[in-house]
Design an enzyme around this catalytic site. Structure first.
Site, PDB file in Angstrom:
ATOM      1  N   ARG A  43       0.850  -1.188   0.000  1.00 44.45           N
ATOM      2  CA  ARG A  43       0.000   0.000   0.000  1.00 44.45           C
ATOM      3  C   ARG A  43       0.881   1.231   0.000  1.00 44.45           C
ATOM      4  O   ARG A  43       1.795   1.338   0.810  1.00 44.45           O
ATOM      5  CB  ARG A  43      -0.797   0.030   1.308  1.00 44.45           C
ATOM      6  CG  ARG A  43      -2.231  -0.229   1.143  1.00 44.45           C
ATOM      7  CD  ARG A  43      -3.029  -0.184   2.391  1.00 44.45           C
ATOM      8  NE  ARG A  43      -2.656   0.647   3.491  1.00 44.45           N
ATOM      9  CZ  ARG A  43      -3.533   1.193   4.316  1.00 44.45           C
ATOM     10  NH1 ARG A  43      -4.818   1.043   4.108  1.00 44.45           N
ATOM     11  NH2 ARG A  43      -3.156   1.883   5.354  1.00 44.45           N
ATOM     12  N   ASP A 103       4.779  -4.712  10.148  1.00 44.53           N
ATOM     13  CA  ASP A 103       5.757  -4.174  11.103  1.00 44.53           C
ATOM     14  C   ASP A 103       5.708  -4.938  12.425  1.00 44.53           C
ATOM     15  O   ASP A 103       6.750  -5.256  13.010  1.00 44.53           O
ATOM     16  CB  ASP A 103       5.465  -2.684  11.385  1.00 44.53           C
ATOM     17  CG  ASP A 103       5.870  -1.787  10.216  1.00 44.53           C
ATOM     18  OD1 ASP A 103       6.519  -2.281   9.273  1.00 44.53           O
ATOM     19  OD2 ASP A 103       5.517  -0.589  10.259  1.00 44.53           O
ATOM     20  N   ASP A 130       0.289  -1.654  12.104  1.00 49.42           N
ATOM     21  CA  ASP A 130       0.746  -2.231  10.832  1.00 49.42           C
ATOM     22  C   ASP A 130       1.155  -3.696  11.078  1.00 49.42           C
ATOM     23  O   ASP A 130       2.118  -3.973  11.795  1.00 49.42           O
ATOM     24  CB  ASP A 130       1.940  -1.416  10.307  1.00 49.42           C
ATOM     25  CG  ASP A 130       2.379  -1.892   8.924  1.00 49.42           C
ATOM     26  OD1 ASP A 130       2.391  -1.069   8.000  1.00 49.42           O
ATOM     27  OD2 ASP A 130       2.707  -3.094   8.777  1.00 49.42           O
ATOM     28  N   THR A 164      -1.053   7.675  -0.855  1.00 52.51           N
ATOM     29  CA  THR A 164      -2.338   7.531  -1.571  1.00 52.51           C
ATOM     30  C   THR A 164      -3.183   6.376  -1.017  1.00 52.51           C
ATOM     31  O   THR A 164      -4.371   6.301  -1.285  1.00 52.51           O
ATOM     32  CB  THR A 164      -2.102   7.249  -3.073  1.00 52.51           C
ATOM     33  OG1 THR A 164      -1.466   5.975  -3.175  1.00 52.51           O
ATOM     34  CG2 THR A 164      -1.239   8.313  -3.720  1.00 52.51           C
TER      35      THR A 164
HETATM   36  C1  PRP Z   1      -1.166  -4.554   4.742  1.00 54.36           C
HETATM   37  C2  PRP Z   1      -1.974  -5.828   4.834  1.00 54.36           C
HETATM   38  C3  PRP Z   1      -2.787  -5.800   3.561  1.00 54.36           C
HETATM   39  C4  PRP Z   1      -2.986  -4.333   3.319  1.00 54.36           C
HETATM   40  C5  PRP Z   1      -4.394  -3.957   3.664  1.00 54.36           C
HETATM   41  O1  PRP Z   1      -0.052  -4.715   3.925  1.00 54.36           O
HETATM   42  O2  PRP Z   1      -1.188  -6.977   4.974  1.00 54.36           O
HETATM   43  O3  PRP Z   1      -2.120  -6.414   2.487  1.00 54.36           O
HETATM   44  O4  PRP Z   1      -2.094  -3.634   4.179  1.00 54.36           O
HETATM   45  O5  PRP Z   1      -4.677  -2.661   3.286  1.00 54.36           O
HETATM   46  P1  PRP Z   1      -5.779  -2.318   2.175  1.00 54.36           P
HETATM   47  O6  PRP Z   1      -6.960  -3.171   2.469  1.00 54.36           O
HETATM   48  O7  PRP Z   1      -6.042  -0.853   2.382  1.00 54.36           O
HETATM   49  O8  PRP Z   1      -5.174  -2.596   0.838  1.00 54.36           O
HETATM   50  P2  PRP Z   1       1.008  -3.540   3.633  1.00 54.36           P
HETATM   51  O9  PRP Z   1       0.697  -2.887   2.330  1.00 54.36           O
HETATM   52  O10 PRP Z   1       1.121  -2.651   4.842  1.00 54.36           O
HETATM   53  O11 PRP Z   1       2.345  -4.360   3.395  1.00 54.36           O
HETATM   54  P3  PRP Z   1       3.219  -5.190   4.437  1.00 54.36           P
HETATM   55  O12 PRP Z   1       2.499  -6.482   4.715  1.00 54.36           O
HETATM   56  O13 PRP Z   1       4.485  -5.403   3.696  1.00 54.36           O
HETATM   57  O14 PRP Z   1       3.393  -4.355   5.686  1.00 54.36           O
HETATM   58  N1  URA Z   2      -2.455  -2.467   6.937  1.00 56.23           N
HETATM   59  C1  URA Z   2      -2.214  -2.836   8.224  1.00 56.23           C
HETATM   60  O1  URA Z   2      -1.287  -3.627   8.489  1.00 56.23           O
HETATM   61  N2  URA Z   2      -3.001  -2.327   9.176  1.00 56.23           N
HETATM   62  C2  URA Z   2      -4.031  -1.479   8.923  1.00 56.23           C
HETATM   63  O2  URA Z   2      -4.725  -1.057   9.859  1.00 56.23           O
HETATM   64  C3  URA Z   2      -4.259  -1.102   7.586  1.00 56.23           C
HETATM   65  C4  URA Z   2      -3.451  -1.625   6.599  1.00 56.23           C
END
Ligand code: PRP
Ligand code: URA
Length: 205
Positions: free
Chosen positions: A102, A200, A197, A106
């Protein structure tokens, strides 16, 4: 269709995830436990077939899931503990990997890596702990549909009502199994109360 878990153990494990003091190892372990609960629910009505088995009484035909037709697809990073959990339970299933990130400004999702094997005729468990705006899940479903998956079931830990509605409206034939539907999103599109997150939290970043 949404299916939200309601077991008191599920709620207890969700609280453990929300606890900022839960370190990465416990966080990943808890995600894995919740994934098993979701998987048991999702498999409830799956057909069984006869499998030739060498038992203590000799060759018999015993009932088993057709694991060879199950493909587990994870969304990196945060989906990794979920993939491991499903693969421990269904060791003969096949695994696929998608990397979707994400954008922090944006909030739009972007697919940047795809290592998904043949989907044709397969039942797919798509695993990602968080459904915030729903953008990442929509991207993943779109890709799997374009590869002719037979059926898609998503396993998710925490979702926002708006993100889940968005996915359900676009793909009503996809079954969504979720441990907890939360209140909504904040201005930065994080789930409230959520857990922060997930990537993280799982990997100490
Ligand atoms: C997180 C999560 C989803 C996404 C959800 O991943 O694991 O894939 O956010 O958000 P959305 O419904 O608004 O698309 P992130 O993009 O933070 O990547 P990461 O797992 O590498 O932290
Ligand atoms: N991705 C996450 O990991 N947490 C949130 O709350 C939204 C997107």
């Amino acid at each position: 269709m949404f299916y939200e878990l309601s077991n008191p153990l599920t709620k207890t494990l969700i609280t453990q995830l929300r606890n900022q003091k839960s370190e990465a190892l416990l966080f990943r372990h808890t995600i894995a436990e919740l994934t098993k609960q979701l998987l048991y629910e999702a498999l409830k009505d799956f057909p069984l077939s006869k499998k030739k088995t060498t038992t203590w009484r000799g060759e018999e035909h015993c009932m088993a899931l057709d694991e060879a037709n199950i493909l587990v697809v994870t969304v990196l990073r945060a989906g990794m503990p979920m993939l491991e959990s499903v693969m421990q339970t269904l060791p003969n299933a096949t695994a696929g990997f998608l990397a979707i990130k994400r954008d922090e400004v944006t909030h739009k999702s972007k697919l940047y890596y795809d290592r998904v094997p043949d989907c044709q005729g397969k039942t797919i468990f798509l695993v990602d702990p968080m459904v915030a705006t729903g953008g990442s899940l929509l991207d993943a479903i779109e890709l799997l549909k374009s590869r002719k998956a037979l059926r898609i079931i998503t396993l998710n830990i925490i979702g926002s009502p708006e993100g889940l509605e968005r996915v359900n409206a676009a793909y009503p034939d996809v079954d969504i199994y979720i441990a907890q539907i939360d209140e909504g999103l904040n201005a930065e599109k994080y789930i409230i109360p959520g857990l922060g997150d997930a990537g993280d939290r799982a990997y100490n970043t």
